[in-house]
Design a protein around this motif. Structure first.
Motif, short mmCIF file in Angstrom:
data_model
loop_
_atom_site.label_atom_id
_atom_site.label_comp_id
_atom_site.label_asym_id
_atom_site.label_seq_id
_atom_site.Cartn_x
_atom_site.Cartn_y
_atom_site.Cartn_z
N VAL A 162 0.89 -1.15 0.00
CA VAL A 162 0.00 0.00 0.00
C VAL A 162 0.93 1.21 0.00
N ARG A 163 0.80 2.03 -1.03
CA ARG A 163 1.70 3.17 -1.18
C ARG A 163 0.92 4.49 -1.18
N ILE A 164 1.67 5.56 -1.07
CA ILE A 164 1.11 6.91 -1.07
C ILE A 164 0.19 7.06 -2.29
N THR A 165 -0.97 7.62 -2.08
CA THR A 165 -2.08 7.88 -3.01
C THR A 165 -2.94 6.65 -3.25
N ASP A 166 -2.55 5.46 -2.75
CA ASP A 166 -3.40 4.28 -2.88
C ASP A 166 -4.62 4.42 -1.98
N GLN A 167 -5.67 3.70 -2.33
CA GLN A 167 -6.88 3.61 -1.52
C GLN A 167 -6.73 2.40 -0.59
N THR A 168 -7.05 2.57 0.68
CA THR A 168 -6.99 1.49 1.65
C THR A 168 -7.98 1.80 2.78
N PRO A 169 -8.38 0.79 3.57
CA PRO A 169 -9.37 1.05 4.61
C PRO A 169 -8.84 1.89 5.77
N ILE A 170 -9.74 2.68 6.31
CA ILE A 170 -9.52 3.34 7.59
C ILE A 170 -10.75 3.07 8.45
N ILE A 171 -10.56 3.14 9.75
CA ILE A 171 -11.67 3.04 10.70
C ILE A 171 -11.70 4.36 11.46
#
Length: 193
Positions: free
Chosen positions: A40-49
């Protein structure tokens, strides 16, 4: 500073393990399709809570927003700041740091993977906000390095175990109570390709 993380944890494991917080977790945008990834790199989409009116919500957002100079804000110093608004958790099962190559003939830096046994996943403390250019995005918080990371980097991301997740989302708790490097021997490290 951290500019790459690993998230191989499945959505079902996040839901199950989150249950120990006793905070309801909702998916206002539906259940995301989370493919496991080593990068997972900068500007990628990934989950947050993040906090929600009746508990917490999981949403998929961009890592970094553009700073005043246009460079991405992907890490944010936490020292001497009371960070109460926009807190989020970034679920990962590892993160990377890079050092100058041990072999001077190598052109690429050496890459090190940090994990936190026995947790199959953990969270990096973050902040989210709305940005006119990219929509909602998040950044990872950093602090002074703990003894496991200091030989590799002069900063580290703020790591939170399951017992701290609910407290991080509670904006009545000062952030400085939760931000600290982990004790020596907490993290496992291995060199990876």
């Amino acid at each position: 500073m951290c500019n790459e993380a690993r998230r191989q944890v499945a959505l079902g494991d996040i839901r199950t393990d989150w249950g120990q917080t006793r905070i309801p977790l909702v998916f206002p945008e539906g259940l995301p399709n989370l493919a496991a990834t080593d990068s997972v790199r900068i500007t990628d989409q990934t989950p947050i809570i993040r906090a929600a009116p009746d508990g917490a919500e999981l949403a998929v957002r961009r890592w970094s927003w553009p700073g005043p100079s246009g460079k991405p804000v992907y890490n944010y110093r936490s020292e001497r700041r009371d960070l109460r608004h926009g807190r989020c958790l970034i679920p990962v099962d590892g993160f990377y740091e890079f050092t100058d190559p041990a072999d001077p003939a190598k052109k690429r830096k050496d890459k090190w993977l940090f994990t936190w046994p026995p947790h199959r996943w953990f969270c990096i403390a973050g902040l989210w906000r709305r940005d006119d250019a990219v929509g909602e995005a998040f950044t990872m918080l950093t602090t002074e390095p703990g003894p496991d990371i200091a030989p590799y980097h002069g900063r580290q991301v703020v790591l939170l175990g399951p017992e701290q997740w609910g407290s991080w989302l509670d904006d009545t708790i000062p952030s400085q109570r939760l931000i600290a490097p982990l004790p020596a021997g907490t993290l496992a490290v291995e060199q990876v390709g």
